[in-house]
Scaffold this motif. Sequence first.
Motif, short mmCIF file in Angstrom:
data_model
loop_
_atom_site.label_atom_id
_atom_site.label_comp_id
_atom_site.label_asym_id
_atom_site.label_seq_id
_atom_site.Cartn_x
_atom_site.Cartn_y
_atom_site.Cartn_z
N CYS A 129 0.84 -1.21 0.00
CA CYS A 129 0.00 0.00 0.00
C CYS A 129 0.88 1.26 0.00
CB CYS A 129 -0.91 0.02 1.23
SG CYS A 129 -2.26 -1.17 1.19
N ILE A 130 1.90 1.25 0.84
CA ILE A 130 2.83 2.39 0.91
C ILE A 130 3.53 2.57 -0.43
CG2 ILE A 130 4.95 3.25 1.98
CD1 ILE A 130 4.02 1.74 4.56
N LYS A 131 3.98 1.46 -1.01
CA LYS A 131 4.68 1.53 -2.30
C LYS A 131 3.78 2.11 -3.39
CE LYS A 131 5.64 -1.61 -5.58
NZ LYS A 131 5.97 -2.89 -6.14
N ASP A 132 2.53 1.69 -3.41
CA ASP A 132 1.59 2.22 -4.42
C ASP A 132 1.49 3.74 -4.33
OD1 ASP A 132 1.12 -0.36 -5.30
OD2 ASP A 132 -0.83 -0.56 -4.31
N ILE A 133 1.44 4.25 -3.12
CA ILE A 133 1.34 5.70 -2.94
C ILE A 133 2.65 6.38 -3.31
CG2 ILE A 133 0.96 7.56 -1.29
CD1 ILE A 133 -1.04 5.73 0.15
N ILE A 134 3.77 5.76 -2.98
CA ILE A 134 5.08 6.34 -3.36
C ILE A 134 5.20 6.40 -4.89
CG2 ILE A 134 7.58 5.93 -3.36
CD1 ILE A 134 7.27 4.94 -0.46
N VAL A 135 4.78 5.33 -5.56
CA VAL A 135 4.82 5.30 -7.03
C VAL A 135 3.93 6.40 -7.60
CG1 VAL A 135 4.20 3.92 -9.06
CG2 VAL A 135 5.52 2.88 -7.21
N GLN A 136 2.73 6.57 -7.00
CA GLN A 136 1.85 7.66 -7.43
C GLN A 136 2.56 9.00 -7.25
OE1 GLN A 136 -1.92 8.11 -5.28
NE2 GLN A 136 -1.91 10.29 -5.77
N GLY A 137 3.23 9.18 -6.10
CA GLY A 137 3.93 10.43 -5.82
C GLY A 137 5.06 10.70 -6.79
N ILE A 138 5.74 9.65 -7.23
CA ILE A 138 6.81 9.81 -8.23
C ILE A 138 6.20 10.28 -9.55
CG2 ILE A 138 8.55 8.58 -9.60
CD1 ILE A 138 8.93 6.75 -7.08
#
Length: 196
Positions: A129-138
């Motif tokens: 879940c955290i990774k998905d949001i980080i990828v979105q942020g990138i």
Amino acid sequence: MDKISLDKEVILNATEEVIRRFGPEKANISDVAKSLNVSHAALYRYYNGKNVLWNAVTERWLSNLHAASNEIIKEDKPADIKLFHLLEDFAEAKRRSAVNDPEMFANYLKLAQSSRDVIEKSVEEGTNCIKDIIVQGIAEGIFFEENPDQAAKTVYLATSVFIHPNSFDDSNRKQNIESVVDLLIRGLKNPNRTDK
């Protein structure tokens, strides 16, 4: 209860009630069978022993506990705000459970010491879940991160202290959560972005 109405969901519901009634130390599979008015053999057709059944109960409980995470992921908000909400939810969900559902929380703690599979799956789901949001942020240009997988693991580890019962009664808990999460998000931010 007749055999037709017995299924995995019914058994899981009954097991949760038995754990809540007797506590995780005293509850056993005989209590579950008795509460459903069935034999042990009937339960073993669905779950091969107490450990398998207790793992299934805890896995479902963890999934329900973090249901809000899926809603946060779907929010139409910038990644930094979503990540803040997600990490706050991770920290507060277990504390709320310890207060509102102490027997199931105690069952979770007991399982955490004896069966790592369910716990590791929950950690993996949280990290994803955290990774998905980080990828979105990138993609949004908010975050600058070359390795989202490792960043997500680091963020999860840094905030996992707040899911430990020792942190629940800390009078500065909310402030500490906000400070740590804010620091982590600032560390992920793109240094070249002008609207930081």
